[in-house]
Scaffold this active site. Sequence first.
Site, PDB file in Angstrom:
ATOM      1  N   ASN A  62       0.821  -1.092  -0.286  1.00  0.00           N
ATOM      2  CA  ASN A  62       0.206   0.052  -0.517  1.00  0.00           C
ATOM      3  C   ASN A  62       0.510   1.024   0.433  1.00  0.00           C
ATOM      4  O   ASN A  62       1.712   1.319   0.695  1.00  0.00           O
ATOM      5  CB  ASN A  62      -1.307  -0.099   1.270  1.00  0.00           C
ATOM      6  CG  ASN A  62      -0.586   0.006   2.726  1.00  0.00           C
ATOM      7  OD1 ASN A  62       0.371  -1.225   2.958  1.00  0.00           O
ATOM      8  ND2 ASN A  62      -1.194   0.419   3.032  1.00  0.00           N
ATOM      9  N   GLU A  64      -0.198   5.625   0.596  1.00  0.00           N
ATOM     10  CA  GLU A  64      -0.602   5.760   1.167  1.00  0.00           C
ATOM     11  C   GLU A  64       0.174   7.503   0.330  1.00  0.00           C
ATOM     12  O   GLU A  64       1.106   7.960   0.000  1.00  0.00           O
ATOM     13  CB  GLU A  64      -0.507   6.286   2.550  1.00  0.00           C
ATOM     14  CG  GLU A  64      -1.056   4.904   3.403  1.00  0.00           C
ATOM     15  CD  GLU A  64      -0.902   4.854   4.696  1.00  0.00           C
ATOM     16  OE1 GLU A  64      -1.080   5.845   5.248  1.00  0.00           O
ATOM     17  OE2 GLU A  64      -2.248   3.880   4.960  1.00  0.00           O
ATOM     18  N   GLU A  75      -2.954  -4.486  -2.417  1.00  0.00           N
ATOM     19  CA  GLU A  75      -3.718  -5.479  -3.254  1.00  0.00           C
ATOM     20  C   GLU A  75      -4.220  -4.970  -5.294  1.00  0.00           C
ATOM     21  O   GLU A  75      -3.690  -5.513  -6.451  1.00  0.00           O
ATOM     22  CB  GLU A  75      -5.083  -5.734  -3.179  1.00  0.00           C
ATOM     23  CG  GLU A  75      -5.248  -6.875  -2.166  1.00  0.00           C
ATOM     24  CD  GLU A  75      -5.169  -5.421  -1.111  1.00  0.00           C
ATOM     25  OE1 GLU A  75      -4.592  -4.686  -0.708  1.00  0.00           O
ATOM     26  OE2 GLU A  75      -6.055  -6.019  -0.151  1.00  0.00           O
ATOM     27  N   CYS A 115     -10.801  -3.170  -4.255  1.00  0.00           N
ATOM     28  CA  CYS A 115      -9.763  -3.488  -4.945  1.00  0.00           C
ATOM     29  C   CYS A 115     -10.405  -4.739  -4.535  1.00  0.00           C
ATOM     30  O   CYS A 115     -10.377  -5.618  -6.781  1.00  0.00           O
ATOM     31  CB  CYS A 115      -8.613  -4.208  -3.518  1.00  0.00           C
ATOM     32  SG  CYS A 115      -7.505  -3.129  -3.736  1.00  0.00           S
TER      33      CYS A 115
HETATM   34  N1  THU Z   1      -4.939  -1.954   2.981  1.00  0.00           N
HETATM   35  C1  THU Z   1      -4.595  -2.402   1.456  1.00  0.00           C
HETATM   36  O1  THU Z   1      -3.705  -1.965   1.148  1.00  0.00           O
HETATM   37  N2  THU Z   1      -5.596  -3.358   1.253  1.00  0.00           N
HETATM   38  C2  THU Z   1      -6.372  -3.014   2.186  1.00  0.00           C
HETATM   39  O2  THU Z   1      -7.140  -4.988   1.908  1.00  0.00           O
HETATM   40  C3  THU Z   1      -6.944  -2.638   3.626  1.00  0.00           C
HETATM   41  C4  THU Z   1      -6.362  -1.701   3.367  1.00  0.00           C
HETATM   42  C5  THU Z   1      -4.616   0.002   2.794  1.00  0.00           C
HETATM   43  C6  THU Z   1      -5.077   1.284   2.596  1.00  0.00           C
HETATM   44  C7  THU Z   1      -4.304   2.257   2.773  1.00  0.00           C
HETATM   45  O3  THU Z   1      -3.353   2.305   3.238  1.00  0.00           O
HETATM   46  C8  THU Z   1      -4.323   1.378   5.072  1.00  0.00           C
HETATM   47  O4  THU Z   1      -4.442  -0.251   4.596  1.00  0.00           O
HETATM   48  C9  THU Z   1      -5.154   1.269   6.126  1.00  0.00           C
HETATM   49  O5  THU Z   1      -6.743   1.316   5.442  1.00  0.00           O
END
Ligand code: THU
Length: 163
Positions: A62, A64, A75, A115
């Site tokens: 992820n 941000e 994902e 996702c």
């Molecule tokens: N996040 C993911 O990367 N995948 C998930 O399935 C759920 C959430 C990330 C998004 C954000 O950067 C952090 O987790 C908190 O929501």
Amino acid sequence: MEKKQISFELSIYEDVSELSQSEQKLLHAAEQARENAYAPYSNFQVGAAVLLANGETVIGSNQENASYPSGLCAERVAVFQAGARYPKIPLKILAISARSKDHLVDLPAAPCGNCRQSIMEYEQNQKSPIVILLKAEKGPIYKCSSMADILPLAFNSSFLGDS
Ligand code: THU
């Protein structure tokens, strides 16, 4: 009036040793990918690894942003990268590993709605299921047989008509 029950089978494993060698390897790749998560706002780090039909593995984590909605989940980083690098190659297994820097996560985190929707389109286009493997830092491993299982009544391009 008719009522329909929609259900799916979730496999729950207590330990990674119960998985196949390739599944273990993929989960490990997701865990490693998680180390490169850029998650200074949520402290929630997610890694993803996709095994393709040609044997390649594509990873993501992820990413941000100070403007929160501009970030992207692990994902989609992985699956979009797979689509960009290997556009014609089906996706076989998507492994996802999540942890928090703030608290112990001991249950698998399943993909968010955005996702699921995004990845569902790849599954429909390739006409074969994408197996989803989920694990947190500790605790059980969940396995779903397809994205369709966890996105029932999915919206897709057929609703948009022929054009
Ligand atoms: N996040 C993911 O990367 N995948 C998930 O399935 C759920 C959430 C990330 C998004 C954000 O950067 C952090 O987790 C908190 O929501």
